[in-house]
Design an enzyme around this catalytic site. Structure first.
Site, PDB file in Angstrom:
ATOM      1  N   ASP A 118      37.834  46.113  62.278  1.00 20.14           N
ATOM      2  CA  ASP A 118      37.468  47.136  61.289  1.00 20.14           C
ATOM      3  C   ASP A 118      36.685  46.473  60.152  1.00 20.14           C
ATOM      4  OD1 ASP A 118      37.144  49.504  59.978  1.00 20.14           O
ATOM      5  OD2 ASP A 118      39.253  49.848  59.522  1.00 20.14           O
ATOM      6  N   HIS A 127      35.329  47.858  66.783  1.00 23.71           N
ATOM      7  CA  HIS A 127      35.403  48.643  65.542  1.00 23.71           C
ATOM      8  C   HIS A 127      34.837  47.832  64.383  1.00 23.71           C
ATOM      9  CE1 HIS A 127      37.912  51.753  63.121  1.00 23.71           C
ATOM     10  NE2 HIS A 127      36.920  51.291  62.386  1.00 23.71           N
ATOM     11  N   LEU A 159      28.429  48.099  60.399  1.00 28.64           N
ATOM     12  CA  LEU A 159      27.251  47.255  60.163  1.00 28.64           C
ATOM     13  C   LEU A 159      26.390  47.766  59.007  1.00 28.64           C
ATOM     14  CD1 LEU A 159      26.195  46.381  63.832  1.00 28.64           C
ATOM     15  CD2 LEU A 159      27.570  45.023  62.239  1.00 28.64           C
ATOM     16  N   ARG A 160      26.722  48.960  58.502  1.00 33.95           N
ATOM     17  CA  ARG A 160      26.130  49.523  57.275  1.00 33.95           C
ATOM     18  C   ARG A 160      24.638  49.867  57.367  1.00 33.95           C
ATOM     19  NH1 ARG A 160      30.937  50.976  55.595  1.00 33.95           N
ATOM     20  NH2 ARG A 160      32.195  49.384  54.598  1.00 33.95           N
ATOM     21  N   ASP A 167      35.046  58.100  62.270  1.00 33.17           N
ATOM     22  CA  ASP A 167      35.794  57.049  61.577  1.00 33.17           C
ATOM     23  C   ASP A 167      35.478  57.004  60.090  1.00 33.17           C
ATOM     24  OD1 ASP A 167      37.613  54.715  61.713  1.00 33.17           O
ATOM     25  OD2 ASP A 167      35.871  53.759  60.821  1.00 33.17           O
ATOM     26  N   ASN A 216      29.500  55.973  60.336  1.00 32.89           N
ATOM     27  CA  ASN A 216      29.431  56.435  58.935  1.00 32.89           C
ATOM     28  C   ASN A 216      28.361  55.675  58.151  1.00 32.89           C
ATOM     29  OD1 ASN A 216      31.037  54.136  59.113  1.00 32.89           O
ATOM     30  ND2 ASN A 216      32.437  54.755  57.483  1.00 32.89           N
ATOM     31  N   HIS A 270      42.821  51.545  64.350  1.00 33.46           N
ATOM     32  CA  HIS A 270      43.611  50.836  63.318  1.00 33.46           C
ATOM     33  C   HIS A 270      45.054  51.333  63.132  1.00 33.46           C
ATOM     34  CE1 HIS A 270      41.930  54.236  61.133  1.00 33.46           C
ATOM     35  NE2 HIS A 270      40.764  53.655  60.969  1.00 33.46           N
ATOM     36  N   ASN A 277      42.036  51.276  54.261  1.00 29.90           N
ATOM     37  CA  ASN A 277      42.570  52.534  54.793  1.00 29.90           C
ATOM     38  C   ASN A 277      42.564  52.496  56.314  1.00 29.90           C
ATOM     39  OD1 ASN A 277      43.529  55.153  54.880  1.00 29.90           O
ATOM     40  ND2 ASN A 277      41.500  56.072  54.813  1.00 29.90           N
TER      41      ASN A 277
END
Length: 426
Positions: free
Chosen positions: A307, A62, A65-66, A154, A96, A234, A280
């Site tokens: 995360d 999890h 890496l953007r 996610d 995401n 998470h 979160n």
């Protein structure tokens, strides 16, 4: 290459003894218990790892890496460099991104970029719904073929129960695990931290523990209904651990993970309004932390993932209410996980399984073992090395590390991926 005289810990095969590992042509050729059984050739590189732990390369199931879309926060190159510096030989990256990983083209881009620039193996997690909008399912078959190992929205929950049911049914056909970001938004909307005494004292709107637990309960029931494979991301609350423990007892095909910040930090960290502690699900109470540790101890919680969520100062150097959620974790996780062993939460093999063979098994990837014949993904750890966590020296672009300045024990000495030394960097 020969790794000589280390304490070999292979959780999958329940091995814990001193020996040598022989690596040839990118694979583990042999694990040898008597050094006299090996005669190194002049070309062999012999590395003395006595006093060190030799374990399967860690797997973080999890991370964010953007890339594509937010390369100013992190790239596949910097994120995977952070991974190998933290002892991870593989990461699973969440969808995401911008654009969202909801089609084969984005999945293929991530895999290609990882092959060109990555330091470790990268396994893309694709979106459950198109655009993460929770309205229409992505094309799971196409995504699976492109290299996705799981599906998840996610960062956002799948609020529509019928869509989640269909996702679990559809994923079964392609042997994909559905990773749930469990959050009942009707309860959490507008919240910035855990709802409790601290949020009341600080005057911040809270997110109750029930926001997570209620959605886990729904998803467990849907997994039972469909026979689909469900994984809860998470886990942070006592109620969540209790629901998952009961579900497993009843034979539901559910697995789950927690993150180091959920077994080390509490909502009291938010007292100074430092946005590095905004995440979160939010940091919970001491009671929740102890419940998470119990879940790790008794096997309710299968995996530990970071995360890893890098943000720039633009998202974090702001008012607490306006700050983005997320912490980085790839380069601070190892000593915190080793701390569980020191604290008696579990023995070395049980705890190491949660960062090696367990996440590999959940994702169905060929990692997490020191079995001869397999690719040589190996991490060598100095468990007693004393380190002060300093994000300024991290490989990650992110500096939003909640463990800045902590004195910890345990560091990575060597990370091998496919038999190549990926850390330390040359």
């Amino acid at each position: 290459m020969i790794l000589r005289g280390g304490r070999i810990l292979d959780p999958e095969r329940r091995i814990d003894r001193i020996g040598d590992i022989v690596i040839h042509d990118g694979h583990i050729q042999a694990v040898v218990w008597d050094p006299k059984d090996i005669v190194p050739s002049p070309q062999t590189r012999v590395i003395d790892v006595s006093g060190k732990w030799v374990v399967p390369a860690w797997v973080d199931m999890h991370v964010h890496l953007r890339e594509p879309g937010e390369e100013y926060k992190e790239t596949i190159a910097t994120g995977t460099a952070a991974a190998v510096a933290g002892g991870f030989g593989a990461v699973a990256c969440m969808p995401n991104t911008h654009p969202v990983n909801d089609c084969a083209a984005v999945t293929e881009f991530i895999r290609r970029r990882a092959q060109e620039q990555g330091f470790c193996r990268v396994y893309p997690v694709a979106a459950i719904s198109k655009g993460l909008k929770g309205q229409e399912l992505s094309e799971f078959g196409e995504l699976r073929e492109a290299g996705a190992v799981a599906v998840s929205d996610d960062g956002r929950p799948v609020t529509n129960a019928a869509l989640m049911r269909r996702a679990l049914e559809y994923a079964r056909a392609f042997d994909l695990v559905v990773i749930s970001h469990a959050e009942e938004e009707a309860l959490s909307r507008g919240g910035h931290m855990h709802e409790g005494l601290v949020s009341t004292r600080l005057g911040l709107q809270g997110i109750p523990a029930a926001a997570e637990a209620a959605m886990i309960a729904r998803d467990v029931l849907l997994a039972e209904l469909t026979g689909g494979r469900l994984h809860i991301a998470h886990v942070s609350t006592e109620a969540s651990v209790w629901i998952l423990r009961e579900a497993k007892r009843r034979g539901v095909a559910v697995t789950c993970e927690t993150a180091p910040h959920y077994f080390t930090l509490t909502d009291e960290c938010v007292e100074g309004f430092d946005t590095v502690f905004k995440v979160n699900p939010p940091l919970r109470t001491r009671r929740d932390v102890e419940a998470v540790k119990e879940g790790l101890a008794d096997g309710t919680i299968d995996a530990i993932a970071t995360d890893h969520a890098p943000h720039s100062v633009l998202e974090k150097d702001t008012e607490f209410q306006d700050a983005a959620n997320g912490m980085i974790g790839l380069e601070s996780a190892l000593p915190l996980v080793l701390g569980l062993i020191r604290d008696g939460v579990g023995d070395p093999l049980d705890i190491l399984a949660k960062v090696t063979c367990n996440p590999a098994r959940i994702l169905g990837i060929p990692m997490g073992s020191l079995q001869p014949g397999l690719p040589a993904h190996v991490t060598v750890i100095d468990p007693e090395a004393e380190v002060v966590i300093d994000p300024e020296g991290f490989q990650s672009k992110g500096r939003n590390c909640p463990f800045r300045g902590w004195s910890v024990r345990g560091r990575v000495v060597l990370t091998l991926v496919d038999g190549l030394v990926r850390y330390p960097f040359h």
